[in-house]
Design a protein around this motif. Structure first.
Motif, short mmCIF file in Angstrom:
data_model
loop_
_atom_site.label_atom_id
_atom_site.label_comp_id
_atom_site.label_asym_id
_atom_site.label_seq_id
_atom_site.Cartn_x
_atom_site.Cartn_y
_atom_site.Cartn_z
N ARG A 260 23.24 28.17 9.64
CA ARG A 260 22.85 28.42 8.25
C ARG A 260 22.90 27.12 7.45
O ARG A 260 22.06 26.89 6.57
N GLU A 261 23.86 26.27 7.77
CA GLU A 261 23.92 24.97 7.11
C GLU A 261 22.68 24.14 7.43
O GLU A 261 22.12 23.48 6.56
N VAL A 262 22.24 24.18 8.69
CA VAL A 262 21.04 23.45 9.09
C VAL A 262 19.82 23.98 8.32
O VAL A 262 19.02 23.20 7.80
N LEU A 263 19.69 25.29 8.24
CA LEU A 263 18.56 25.87 7.51
C LEU A 263 18.55 25.40 6.06
O LEU A 263 17.51 25.01 5.53
N ALA A 264 19.72 25.43 5.43
CA ALA A 264 19.81 25.02 4.03
C ALA A 264 19.55 23.53 3.86
O ALA A 264 18.79 23.12 2.97
N GLU A 265 20.16 22.71 4.70
CA GLU A 265 20.04 21.26 4.57
C GLU A 265 18.61 20.77 4.83
O GLU A 265 18.18 19.78 4.24
N THR A 266 17.89 21.45 5.71
CA THR A 266 16.55 21.01 6.07
C THR A 266 15.46 21.64 5.21
O THR A 266 14.30 21.24 5.29
N GLY A 267 15.82 22.64 4.40
CA GLY A 267 14.81 23.31 3.58
C GLY A 267 13.92 24.24 4.37
O GLY A 267 12.82 24.60 3.93
N THR A 268 14.39 24.67 5.53
CA THR A 268 13.62 25.59 6.38
C THR A 268 13.56 26.96 5.71
O THR A 268 14.55 27.44 5.17
N HIS A 269 12.40 27.58 5.76
CA HIS A 269 12.19 28.90 5.16
C HIS A 269 12.47 29.99 6.21
O HIS A 269 12.26 29.79 7.40
N VAL A 270 12.90 31.15 5.74
CA VAL A 270 13.18 32.30 6.61
C VAL A 270 12.33 33.47 6.14
O VAL A 270 12.19 33.71 4.94
N THR A 271 11.76 34.20 7.10
CA THR A 271 11.04 35.43 6.77
C THR A 271 11.84 36.62 7.28
O THR A 271 12.10 36.74 8.48
N HIS A 272 12.25 37.46 6.35
CA HIS A 272 13.01 38.67 6.66
C HIS A 272 12.01 39.78 7.01
O HIS A 272 11.08 40.04 6.26
N CYS A 273 12.20 40.40 8.17
CA CYS A 273 11.30 41.46 8.66
C CYS A 273 12.10 42.75 8.84
O CYS A 273 12.46 43.12 9.96
N PRO A 274 12.41 43.44 7.75
CA PRO A 274 13.35 44.56 7.83
C PRO A 274 12.91 45.72 8.71
O PRO A 274 13.71 46.24 9.49
N SER A 275 11.66 46.16 8.63
CA SER A 275 11.22 47.30 9.45
C SER A 275 11.27 46.97 10.93
O SER A 275 11.74 47.77 11.74
N SER A 276 10.78 45.81 11.29
CA SER A 276 10.81 45.39 12.69
C SER A 276 12.25 45.28 13.19
O SER A 276 12.57 45.76 14.28
N ASN A 277 13.10 44.67 12.39
CA ASN A 277 14.49 44.52 12.82
C ASN A 277 15.17 45.87 13.01
O ASN A 277 16.01 46.02 13.90
N MET A 278 14.80 46.85 12.19
CA MET A 278 15.37 48.19 12.37
C MET A 278 14.78 48.88 13.59
O MET A 278 15.51 49.46 14.39
N LYS A 279 13.46 48.84 13.73
CA LYS A 279 12.81 49.52 14.85
C LYS A 279 13.30 48.97 16.19
O LYS A 279 13.53 49.73 17.13
N LEU A 280 13.45 47.67 16.27
CA LEU A 280 13.87 47.04 17.52
C LEU A 280 15.38 46.92 17.66
O LEU A 280 15.87 46.36 18.64
N ALA A 281 16.11 47.44 16.67
CA ALA A 281 17.58 47.39 16.66
C ALA A 281 18.09 45.96 16.79
O ALA A 281 19.08 45.70 17.47
N SER A 282 17.40 45.05 16.12
CA SER A 282 17.78 43.64 16.18
C SER A 282 19.02 43.34 15.36
O SER A 282 19.79 42.45 15.69
N GLY A 283 19.18 44.05 14.26
CA GLY A 283 20.28 43.80 13.34
C GLY A 283 19.73 43.57 11.95
O GLY A 283 18.55 43.77 11.70
#
Length: 152
Positions: free
Chosen positions: A91-114
């Protein structure tokens, strides 16, 4: 022809599937290709499930986000889908580098990813978008469904 169209709202992106299915040369080549053309973005999937992280660690000796950082796939031009199973250092790397994250809630639920730690990402200043991951993974391409699921 379309790169930069509509007041730069449309941009090309290089999109390797994810670290597990790409060689180191492929991932480094993605960075080289994106750097060759002004404004080209990079999009891939990362840390969607624990088995993915284990596989990347077995293959590289690093956790997923650290490996992507090592091969040049973090930064302000990079969008990573999912990022459900990141640890503190990632998470520190993501913040320090300015990397963007895409949250995919339906997929994560359907696939039981978390559930992605969206609030922690936001607290760290990480830009979080909402995505759908595609019909096979969530049965819809409806942005309003994703917004609703993300709010629950």
């Amino acid at each position: 022809q379309y790169h930069g169209a509509y007041n730069d709202r449309i941009r090309y992106a290089v999109t390797p599937r994810f670290a597990v299915s790409c060689s180191e040369a492929c991932l480094r080549g993605v960075r080289e290709l994106a750097d060759k053309y002004d404004g080209v973005r990079i999009h891939t999937h990362a840390s969607e499930n624990q088995s993915e992280i284990e596989t990347v660690k077995e293959d590289t000796g690093m956790r997923n986000i650290h490996w992507l950082d090592e091969v040049g796939l973090t930064g302000e031009d990079v969008v990573l889908a999912h990022c459900v199973w990141t640890d503190e250092s990632e998470r520190e790397v993501l913040a320090e580098t300015g990397t963007h994250v895409t949250h995919c809630p339906s997929s994560n639920m359907k696939l039981a990813s978390g559930i992605a730690p969206v609030w922690d990402y936001r607290d760290r200043g990480i830009n979080v978008a909402i995505g759908n991951d595609g019909p096979p993974c969530n049965n819809t391409l409806d942005a309003f469904t994703e917004m609703r699921q993300a709010s629950l």
